[in-house]
Design an enzyme around this catalytic site. Sequence first.
Site, mmCIF file in Angstrom:
data_model
loop_
_atom_site.group_PDB
_atom_site.id
_atom_site.type_symbol
_atom_site.label_atom_id
_atom_site.label_comp_id
_atom_site.label_asym_id
_atom_site.label_seq_id
_atom_site.Cartn_x
_atom_site.Cartn_y
_atom_site.Cartn_z
ATOM 1 C CB SER A 211 -0.876 0.031 1.260
ATOM 2 O OG SER A 211 -1.821 -0.992 1.219
ATOM 3 N NE ARG B 284 -2.597 4.702 0.427
ATOM 4 C CZ ARG B 284 -3.183 3.531 0.174
ATOM 5 N NH1 ARG B 284 -2.479 2.532 -0.332
ATOM 6 N NH2 ARG B 284 -4.476 3.354 0.421
ATOM 7 C CB SER C 5 -13.132 0.821 0.612
ATOM 8 O OG SER C 5 -12.152 0.925 -0.410
ATOM 9 C CG ASP D 240 -5.366 -7.109 2.232
ATOM 10 O OD1 ASP D 240 -6.490 -7.255 1.723
ATOM 11 O OD2 ASP D 240 -4.661 -6.102 2.029
ATOM 12 N NE ARG E 230 -3.107 -9.644 0.525
ATOM 13 C CZ ARG E 230 -1.951 -8.994 0.614
ATOM 14 N NH1 ARG E 230 -0.882 -9.587 1.101
ATOM 15 N NH2 ARG E 230 -1.870 -7.734 0.232
HETATM 16 C C1 S3P Z 1 -5.674 -1.312 0.114
HETATM 17 C C2 S3P Z 1 -6.916 -1.337 0.715
HETATM 18 C C3 S3P Z 1 -7.678 -2.568 0.931
HETATM 19 C C4 S3P Z 1 -6.804 -3.797 0.838
HETATM 20 C C5 S3P Z 1 -5.915 -3.763 -0.370
HETATM 21 C C6 S3P Z 1 -5.003 -2.549 -0.321
HETATM 22 C C7 S3P Z 1 -4.999 -0.018 -0.072
HETATM 23 O O1 S3P Z 1 -8.700 -2.660 -0.057
HETATM 24 O O2 S3P Z 1 -7.596 -4.966 0.817
HETATM 25 O O3 S3P Z 1 -5.107 -4.932 -0.436
HETATM 26 O O4 S3P Z 1 -3.787 -0.011 -0.403
HETATM 27 O O5 S3P Z 1 -5.651 1.014 0.099
HETATM 28 P P1 S3P Z 1 -10.144 -1.941 0.099
HETATM 29 O O6 S3P Z 1 -9.966 -0.485 0.056
HETATM 30 O O7 S3P Z 1 -10.934 -2.447 -1.079
HETATM 31 O O8 S3P Z 1 -10.691 -2.426 1.398
#
Ligand code: S3P
Length: 426
Positions: A20, A24, A164, A313, A386
């Site tokens: 993540s 970003r 989310s 996750d 995963r």
């Molecule tokens: C993520 C948010 C989550 C997660 C994904 C990565 C992110 O998804 O499951 O692996 O980097 O913002 P959701 O926003 O759909 O919950």
Amino acid sequence: MLKKSTKGLNGVLQIPGDKSISHRAVMFGAIAEGKTTIKNFLAGADCLSTISCFERLGIQIERNETDVTVYGKGLYGLREPQELLDVGNSGTTIRLMMGILAGQNFFSVLAGDESIAKRPMTRVVTPLRQMGALIDGRENGGKTPVSVRGGNLHGITYELPVASAQVKSAVLLAGLYAEGTTTVIEPVKTRDHTERMISTFGGNIQIKDASITIEGGQELRGADILVPGDISSAAFFLVAGCIVPNSEIKLENVGLNESRTGIIDVLRQMGADVTIISKQTNEKEEPVGDLIVKSSSLKGIEIGGNLIPRLIDEIPIIALMATQAEGTTVIKDAKELKVKETNRIETVVSELSKLGANIVATDDGMIIQGKTPLKSAKVNSYGDHRIGMMLSIAALLTDGDAELENPEAVSVSYPEFYEHLASLMN
Ligand code: S3P
């Protein structure tokens, strides 16, 4: 062929960079003014998709293994892409990029692989349209390919209908381009890497309880980012260390952001022997620490509510752990699993059942009875990284060697996974 464990898992691992945060860092680097350096970048397929999309938008990016330099051109420095933006398997790439593209006064088209084609985009399309972006795609913009013609956005207040971080982040990114103020209200707190990164890049963001507010038109400045190890990758070895007898594993430099550490809470509640041996914050952005885990006797628990986004996750590997815990584990409030890289309620239940687990699907999760011995079988990742890693850990405990179809899926988030696993088995 997957190998069963004979001597336990022992050793020290440097967990690769957080997925993540790596995404970003590239995205903010591209829309900030000047140079951004990223260390310990995750060179997994998903984050490489993000790099290639920004190259197509005219951003110069240099990569040497896990060192990345992004030459940012400011909020309005992206150029109209000549080709489709291919996000591969990455939901984070497509959803966050839609937020950025909503602010661009040009036309772009995004698409990805078969899994992305099944995943819902309406959750980002709805607020971005409310802000003024023109978005189209299959199923009225709900499925890929999607096209975005952005520009002339105005701020909104948006209450997220689902918890989310991807949707929250898309709206906040679009908010940088909107006239006025944009506020996102979360039903349950989700990972806050976007908010932290906006501050790191010199932006102004206000967080008050569940509301996150950003002003449009602020300029971001390039930054130096050190990406912590991904706790979602560490989770596979945390669980492996607990369920494989005679194991002791040290995991170094793991990101310990509160919004991501639900797995540690669950490990402790289930009775796992896990210790955090140091905890510091790198450049005040993201907390990190080292973790030690040892073989443990575990008990079943109930997992639901506000905890779910903090471990969403990790549910596949938690389900495996529950097969090795005494008693019943209930996982609920996790409907979102149905729209991940695969329908993870379906794939976890079907593949663990093949290995002899006592597990049933529910509408919003699963129920697992332990402790059950696992037997060898042919299982499938269905292209879900995963699921592939969870099954490889499960295979350590089977009565003979198990076989995994589509093992290469792990390279989406953890290219060194099999190498790391082998190093602990020596
Ligand atoms: C993520 C948010 C989550 C997660 C994904 C990565 C992110 O998804 O499951 O692996 O980097 O913002 P959701 O926003 O759909 O919950």
